[in-house]
Design a protein around this motif. Sequence first.
Motif, PDB file in Angstrom:
ATOM      1  N   GLN A 280     -61.191 -77.275 -57.446  1.00 16.65           N
ATOM      2  CA  GLN A 280     -61.378 -75.865 -57.087  1.00 16.65           C
ATOM      3  C   GLN A 280     -60.556 -75.480 -55.870  1.00 16.65           C
ATOM      4  O   GLN A 280     -60.029 -74.367 -55.791  1.00 16.65           O
ATOM      5  CB  GLN A 280     -62.872 -75.592 -56.859  1.00 16.65           C
ATOM      6  CG  GLN A 280     -63.690 -75.658 -58.143  1.00 16.65           C
ATOM      7  CD  GLN A 280     -65.189 -75.645 -57.907  1.00 16.65           C
ATOM      8  OE1 GLN A 280     -65.674 -76.044 -56.835  1.00 16.65           O
ATOM      9  NE2 GLN A 280     -65.947 -75.193 -58.891  1.00 16.65           N
ATOM     10  N   GLU A 301     -59.544 -77.854 -63.468  1.00 12.81           N
ATOM     11  CA  GLU A 301     -60.954 -77.553 -63.194  1.00 12.81           C
ATOM     12  C   GLU A 301     -61.768 -77.562 -64.485  1.00 12.81           C
ATOM     13  O   GLU A 301     -62.887 -78.091 -64.530  1.00 12.81           O
ATOM     14  CB  GLU A 301     -61.064 -76.186 -62.511  1.00 12.81           C
ATOM     15  CG  GLU A 301     -62.477 -75.810 -62.121  1.00 12.81           C
ATOM     16  CD  GLU A 301     -62.539 -74.479 -61.385  1.00 12.81           C
ATOM     17  OE1 GLU A 301     -63.653 -73.945 -61.240  1.00 12.81           O
ATOM     18  OE2 GLU A 301     -61.481 -73.974 -60.955  1.00 12.81           O
ATOM     19  N   ALA A 302     -61.207 -77.017 -65.562  1.00 12.30           N
ATOM     20  CA  ALA A 302     -61.903 -76.997 -66.850  1.00 12.30           C
ATOM     21  C   ALA A 302     -62.168 -78.409 -67.352  1.00 12.30           C
ATOM     22  O   ALA A 302     -63.241 -78.703 -67.915  1.00 12.30           O
ATOM     23  CB  ALA A 302     -61.083 -76.208 -67.867  1.00 12.30           C
ATOM     24  N   LEU A 305     -65.081 -80.028 -65.427  1.00  7.51           N
ATOM     25  CA  LEU A 305     -66.337 -79.465 -65.924  1.00  7.51           C
ATOM     26  C   LEU A 305     -66.716 -80.104 -67.255  1.00  7.51           C
ATOM     27  O   LEU A 305     -67.896 -80.390 -67.509  1.00  7.51           O
ATOM     28  CB  LEU A 305     -66.204 -77.950 -66.083  1.00  7.51           C
ATOM     29  CG  LEU A 305     -66.181 -77.142 -64.785  1.00  7.51           C
ATOM     30  CD1 LEU A 305     -65.708 -75.712 -65.048  1.00  7.51           C
ATOM     31  CD2 LEU A 305     -67.568 -77.131 -64.132  1.00  7.51           C
ATOM     32  N   ARG A 310     -70.649 -79.950 -68.600  1.00  6.85           N
ATOM     33  CA  ARG A 310     -70.905 -78.501 -68.476  1.00  6.85           C
ATOM     34  C   ARG A 310     -69.943 -77.768 -69.420  1.00  6.85           C
ATOM     35  O   ARG A 310     -69.003 -77.113 -69.011  1.00  6.85           O
ATOM     36  CB  ARG A 310     -70.720 -78.093 -67.017  1.00  6.85           C
ATOM     37  CG  ARG A 310     -71.786 -78.716 -66.115  1.00  6.85           C
ATOM     38  CD  ARG A 310     -71.419 -78.772 -64.651  1.00  6.85           C
ATOM     39  NE  ARG A 310     -71.150 -77.481 -64.050  1.00  6.85           N
ATOM     40  CZ  ARG A 310     -70.919 -77.293 -62.746  1.00  6.85           C
ATOM     41  NH1 ARG A 310     -70.937 -78.351 -61.925  1.00  6.85           N
ATOM     42  NH2 ARG A 310     -70.668 -76.096 -62.269  1.00  6.85           N
ATOM     43  N   HIS A 311     -70.206 -77.919 -70.719  1.00  9.27           N
ATOM     44  CA  HIS A 311     -69.223 -77.531 -71.724  1.00  9.27           C
ATOM     45  C   HIS A 311     -69.007 -76.025 -71.815  1.00  9.27           C
ATOM     46  O   HIS A 311     -67.876 -75.574 -72.025  1.00  9.27           O
ATOM     47  CB  HIS A 311     -69.612 -78.121 -73.074  1.00  9.27           C
ATOM     48  CG  HIS A 311     -69.633 -79.617 -73.085  1.00  9.27           C
ATOM     49  ND1 HIS A 311     -68.537 -80.379 -72.728  1.00  9.27           N
ATOM     50  CD2 HIS A 311     -70.636 -80.498 -73.362  1.00  9.27           C
ATOM     51  CE1 HIS A 311     -68.853 -81.657 -72.800  1.00  9.27           C
ATOM     52  NE2 HIS A 311     -70.122 -81.760 -73.185  1.00  9.27           N
ATOM     53  N   ASP A 312     -70.059 -75.229 -71.691  1.00  6.96           N
ATOM     54  CA  ASP A 312     -69.876 -73.771 -71.750  1.00  6.96           C
ATOM     55  C   ASP A 312     -68.989 -73.304 -70.599  1.00  6.96           C
ATOM     56  O   ASP A 312     -68.078 -72.476 -70.794  1.00  6.96           O
ATOM     57  CB  ASP A 312     -71.228 -73.056 -71.697  1.00  6.96           C
ATOM     58  CG  ASP A 312     -72.032 -73.236 -72.975  1.00  6.96           C
ATOM     59  OD1 ASP A 312     -71.436 -73.638 -74.000  1.00  6.96           O
ATOM     60  OD2 ASP A 312     -73.261 -72.989 -72.949  1.00  6.96           O
ATOM     61  N   GLU A 313     -69.231 -73.836 -69.401  1.00 10.72           N
ATOM     62  CA  GLU A 313     -68.409 -73.472 -68.244  1.00 10.72           C
ATOM     63  C   GLU A 313     -66.974 -73.983 -68.428  1.00 10.72           C
ATOM     64  O   GLU A 313     -66.012 -73.300 -68.054  1.00 10.72           O
ATOM     65  CB  GLU A 313     -68.997 -74.065 -66.968  1.00 10.72           C
ATOM     66  CG  GLU A 313     -70.347 -73.491 -66.561  1.00 10.72           C
ATOM     67  CD  GLU A 313     -70.915 -74.232 -65.365  1.00 10.72           C
ATOM     68  OE1 GLU A 313     -70.426 -73.991 -64.245  1.00 10.72           O
ATOM     69  OE2 GLU A 313     -71.818 -75.071 -65.562  1.00 10.72           O
ATOM     70  N   SER A 314     -66.850 -75.173 -68.993  1.00 10.16           N
ATOM     71  CA  SER A 314     -65.526 -75.747 -69.213  1.00 10.16           C
ATOM     72  C   SER A 314     -64.709 -74.881 -70.163  1.00 10.16           C
ATOM     73  O   SER A 314     -63.536 -74.581 -69.901  1.00 10.16           O
ATOM     74  CB  SER A 314     -65.660 -77.162 -69.786  1.00 10.16           C
ATOM     75  OG  SER A 314     -64.411 -77.680 -70.169  1.00 10.16           O
ATOM     76  N   ALA A 316     -65.159 -71.719 -70.850  1.00  9.95           N
ATOM     77  CA  ALA A 316     -64.876 -70.440 -70.194  1.00  9.95           C
ATOM     78  C   ALA A 316     -63.704 -70.584 -69.223  1.00  9.95           C
ATOM     79  O   ALA A 316     -62.821 -69.720 -69.159  1.00  9.95           O
ATOM     80  CB  ALA A 316     -66.119 -69.944 -69.460  1.00  9.95           C
ATOM     81  N   ALA A 317     -63.683 -71.701 -68.479  1.00 12.39           N
ATOM     82  CA  ALA A 317     -62.578 -71.938 -67.540  1.00 12.39           C
ATOM     83  C   ALA A 317     -61.268 -72.138 -68.296  1.00 12.39           C
ATOM     84  O   ALA A 317     -60.202 -71.713 -67.838  1.00 12.39           O
ATOM     85  CB  ALA A 317     -62.886 -73.159 -66.674  1.00 12.39           C
TER      86      ALA A 317
END
Length: 448
Positions: A280, A301-302, A305, A310-314, A316-317
């Motif tokens: 980050q 960063e993805a 994640l 943290r797959h949903d965040e990954s 999205a990133a």
Amino acid sequence: MQRIARTDVTGQSTSNISAGWQEFGRALRAWRERRELSLRDLAERIRWNYSLIGKWEQGKHRPSAAAITVLDAELGAGGELMTRALHAAMADADQLRRSTVEAKASIRDEGEDMERRRLMRDAAVVAVGGAVAPVLATLTDAWQASEPRISGASVSQEMIDDWEDAADVHVRRAYVDAPAIVLAGLAADFADMAPHLNRFQPESVDRGLAHAAARHAALIAGKWFDLGHHREAHRWWKKTRTLSERAGDTLLASGLIGWEAAYRRQDPGEDLNAVLAVAQLARRLAGDQPSLSLVDNCGSEAQVLAMLGRHDESIAAWRVTEEVFDRLPSGVSAPDPGSMHYARSVIYTLAGDATRATDAQSAVEGLYQPEHRTATLLAFHNAAIHARTDPVGGAQRALQIMERLPAERWDTRVKAAARIVLKVAPEEARGLPAVRELRALTAGGRSA
């Protein structure tokens, strides 16, 4: 006939010989005994004096680069003896640097600089062979001496440009050569730069010199990581950050800190949340305007994640990464397409989206030769997709990839990529023979 080598390179005895050479000696003895050879047997094969070989094993003398190369080949050590010798030679150079860091510039200091460079180049000879490296070193010194220095500086612009070009070469070779080979070349180049980094230079020269040195330091950190020397890697990442700040180039700092995160996420001893903070930071340093650095660091960063689960965040990133890529200004060179597809493969393989992961892997077909690192890592991802539904087949695919690789390329990142198969395989498959064998071969890596 016994070969009697010069004492300055084959029989040097020191009262404070480094622990690295003692470790080399223990490894040499272990490999000799593994081959069921006596000291005299080995001496007969390599045509070196058996008593001198005994002193190498005891850590009393430092062997020459030529001797190390012959020993590694004769004992079938697969690069282990060369790697240990490289580490020891660089430790010698670092010890000498620490012992003279407070000294003022003088003729004596110049002699110590030359000794440090000789030690570092000894390390390079270990990997590239005894015949060519001394000639290369002599010609490099002669070329540098012939270049006109910038007023008030100890370097020429051509030398700085050459070191920048060298960093590009090292990056390319890192994808296909064993880590010890790449590290040897980096050691020689950084040893050339080091004395100039410690001298006063005009501001613009100092920034240019620091820029080239920062790139080398980041690559050195990465190769130490690949070889499993994570303490050395962290030391050189710290050096990278210092040099990046000195260069005054925020995008350079962003890119090199992003590299740090990309390596560290594969270390089983790292806290992935701490690695996420590094990724980050790299992304923030890249700023808000679309750039290659921002694309790379959003993608990095993805991936962290994804490794955290943290797959949903990954995902999205990753979509943000693709949006930044689409907004790159015309005229900006596109990032390596393979790196984009690799990131997609990591993210969707870990998320269990076989369709998107397979699409990413298929998109890379034909981009790289089979021996290219990215092709190898993506092959492990493909094995992982199969392991979700066919754990035995997936594990066997991964084992076949490992078998095709030379042993010296079973580095930290390769093992980490192979372990993704273990991560995604069903819980009930962990006791299967192929899965157990893969776990044993990849011990010490992290998945992705």
